[in-house]
Design an enzyme around this catalytic site. Structure first.
Site, PDB file in Angstrom:
ATOM      1  N   PHE A  11     -42.207  17.997 -75.707  1.00  0.00           N
ATOM      2  CA  PHE A  11     -43.486  18.727 -75.176  1.00  0.00           C
ATOM      3  C   PHE A  11     -43.214  19.175 -73.956  1.00  0.00           C
ATOM      4  O   PHE A  11     -43.574  20.491 -73.433  1.00  0.00           O
ATOM      5  CB  PHE A  11     -44.431  17.635 -75.452  1.00  0.00           C
ATOM      6  CG  PHE A  11     -45.972  17.722 -74.705  1.00  0.00           C
ATOM      7  CD1 PHE A  11     -46.311  18.996 -74.686  1.00  0.00           C
ATOM      8  CD2 PHE A  11     -46.557  16.982 -73.927  1.00  0.00           C
ATOM      9  CE1 PHE A  11     -47.789  19.261 -73.701  1.00  0.00           C
ATOM     10  CE2 PHE A  11     -47.708  17.005 -73.119  1.00  0.00           C
ATOM     11  CZ  PHE A  11     -48.373  18.296 -73.104  1.00  0.00           C
ATOM     12  N   THR A  39     -40.747  17.410 -86.156  1.00  0.00           N
ATOM     13  CA  THR A  39     -39.853  18.185 -85.426  1.00  0.00           C
ATOM     14  C   THR A  39     -40.428  20.040 -85.537  1.00  0.00           C
ATOM     15  O   THR A  39     -39.642  20.720 -84.849  1.00  0.00           O
ATOM     16  CB  THR A  39     -38.230  18.257 -85.909  1.00  0.00           C
ATOM     17  OG1 THR A  39     -38.333  18.418 -87.332  1.00  0.00           O
ATOM     18  CG2 THR A  39     -37.950  16.699 -85.413  1.00  0.00           C
ATOM     19  N   ALA A  88     -35.554  11.817 -73.362  1.00  0.00           N
ATOM     20  CA  ALA A  88     -35.826  10.168 -73.407  1.00  0.00           C
ATOM     21  C   ALA A  88     -36.410  10.100 -74.897  1.00  0.00           C
ATOM     22  O   ALA A  88     -36.954  10.756 -75.725  1.00  0.00           O
ATOM     23  CB  ALA A  88     -37.003  10.025 -72.307  1.00  0.00           C
ATOM     24  N   SER A 130     -42.181   7.986 -65.470  1.00  0.00           N
ATOM     25  CA  SER A 130     -43.524   7.589 -65.960  1.00  0.00           C
ATOM     26  C   SER A 130     -44.431   6.646 -65.080  1.00  0.00           C
ATOM     27  O   SER A 130     -43.982   5.757 -64.673  1.00  0.00           O
ATOM     28  CB  SER A 130     -43.319   6.933 -67.312  1.00  0.00           C
ATOM     29  OG  SER A 130     -44.328   6.408 -68.109  1.00  0.00           O
ATOM     30  N   TYR A 154     -40.221   0.412 -72.855  1.00  0.00           N
ATOM     31  CA  TYR A 154     -40.174   1.694 -72.424  1.00  0.00           C
ATOM     32  C   TYR A 154     -40.252   1.883 -70.796  1.00  0.00           C
ATOM     33  O   TYR A 154     -39.504   2.608 -70.404  1.00  0.00           O
ATOM     34  CB  TYR A 154     -41.263   2.394 -73.269  1.00  0.00           C
ATOM     35  CG  TYR A 154     -41.434   3.918 -72.493  1.00  0.00           C
ATOM     36  CD1 TYR A 154     -40.789   5.035 -73.017  1.00  0.00           C
ATOM     37  CD2 TYR A 154     -42.746   4.168 -71.577  1.00  0.00           C
ATOM     38  CE1 TYR A 154     -40.635   6.220 -72.249  1.00  0.00           C
ATOM     39  CE2 TYR A 154     -42.782   5.477 -71.057  1.00  0.00           C
ATOM     40  CZ  TYR A 154     -42.070   6.432 -71.580  1.00  0.00           C
ATOM     41  OH  TYR A 154     -42.004   7.807 -71.140  1.00  0.00           O
ATOM     42  N   ILE A 195     -55.822  12.087 -77.053  1.00  0.00           N
ATOM     43  CA  ILE A 195     -56.658  13.295 -77.203  1.00  0.00           C
ATOM     44  C   ILE A 195     -56.526  14.293 -78.462  1.00  0.00           C
ATOM     45  O   ILE A 195     -57.356  14.496 -79.174  1.00  0.00           O
ATOM     46  CB  ILE A 195     -56.380  14.338 -75.961  1.00  0.00           C
ATOM     47  CG1 ILE A 195     -56.709  13.483 -74.776  1.00  0.00           C
ATOM     48  CG2 ILE A 195     -56.777  15.533 -76.042  1.00  0.00           C
ATOM     49  CD1 ILE A 195     -56.367  14.110 -73.417  1.00  0.00           C
TER      50      ILE A 195
END
Length: 328
Positions: A11, A39, A88, A130, A154, A195
């Protein structure tokens, strides 16, 4: 410029690759096409980037491979002027089930990039970090001095990666910057995000589902603002060795967001609620003043403006994008 974008079919990485190619740079993308989400979205991104290369002066090359492959990473980094390390293992909730993979990809993969870059004379390594590094808020909005106490594997892996980047900048004189992204959204976003799910369900007559009571808040950041912050680092060295928040400086309750999308698209639907996941952050809210001072960063859209723009894009791309959301 020769620019390597790891995770460049994803993204954020895909939007960076598209912008760099459009601006006339020579771009190499490294991506392993991990099926964390469908994918086909990555394949679409690759097609868009190739079209941009055909239309302009930039070049685009896709290398299918993994940042855990140190030899491959070294080969690609040695050919680059800049490295945008976006690769990541994503996902807060799945990291609870498989923390070792997050360490392998997010920490060891980052070390491969940094080790390859130190001693090459590379112009800069830009690392995607992040807001998950902060964990439970002691105060809001988060500034970069806020304690970093992540509550998920994470978040812990992203914190370790950015600390390595800043340490390499200090001890090896490697120009490196870590950008702490706050819940990025926009065209081609991951289909399992709040969203995209709210929009998809409402357009298909299904009630949006809120996890928890909806009082959690998020600082959603539009993808074009993320891209602009990264592009600035092609020419700006004031942030080398630093970690910077990149957010919208605005935030919204999840329930309010769901209600506003529902009211715009399907006002007769009732909101549904499901159990909240323990690893999910309660609140995120960015103080981006440091990025403003060092990079001139200013978000261009409020959350409501950005969501309206995403809905418009969703409608225009519904034929190919929506099935992927519904299947995920």
């Amino acid at each position: 410029m020769r620019i390597l974008v790891t995770g460049g079919a994803g993204f954020i990485g895909g939007h960076l690759a598209e912008r760099f190619v459009t601006d006339g740079h020579d771009v190499v993308v490294l991506d392993n096409f991990d099926p964390f989400y469908d994918t086909r979205i990555k394949n679409h991104t690759v097609e868009v980037c190739r079209e941009r290369a055909d239309e302009g002066d930039g070049t685009y090359r896709l290398v299918e491979g993994d940042v855990r492959d140190a030899d491959l990473v070294t080969e690609l980094v040695e050919e680059a002027d800049y490295v945008y390390h976006q690769a990541a293992q994503a996902g807060v909730r799945p990291s609870v089930q498989n923390p070792r993979k997050y360490d392998d990809v997010n920490v060891d993969g980052t070390l491969n990039v940094l080790d390859a870059a130190r001693g090459t004379g590379i112009e800069r390594v830009v690392l995607a970090s992040s807001s998950s590094v902060y964990g439970k808020p002691e105060y809001l909005p988060y500034d970069e001095s806020h304690p970093t106490t992540p509550v998920s594997p994470y978040g812990a892996s992203k914190l370790a990666a950015e600390r390595y980047a800043c340490a390499y900048s200090e001890v090896y004189d490697l120009p490196a910057v870590a950008l702490r992204y706050f819940t990025v959204y926009g065209p081609r976003m991951r289909p399992n995000m709040a969203i995209s799910n709210f929009v998809s369900r409402c357009l298909n007559g299904e009630p949006p589902v809120v996890y928890g009571d909806g009082t959690q808040t998020r600082d959603f950041t539009f993808i074009e603002d993320i891209v602009e912050a990264n592009v600035t680092l092609l020419s700006e060295d004031a942030a080398d060795g630093e970690a910077l928040n990149i957010g919208s400086t605005d935030n919204i309750e999840i329930l309010t967001l769901a209600e506003e999308i529902r009211d715009q698209l399907a006002p007769d639907l009732e909101i549904e609620f499901a159990e909240r996941h323990d690893a999910d952050a309660e609140h995120t809210h960015a103080d981006s003043s440091k990025a403003s001072e060092l990079l001139g960063y200013e978000p261009s859209r409020t959350i409501r403006e950005g969501v309206a723009e995403f809905v418009e894009w969703y409608r225009a791309n519904r034929e190919w994008y929506e099935p992927l959301v519904l299947e995920s």
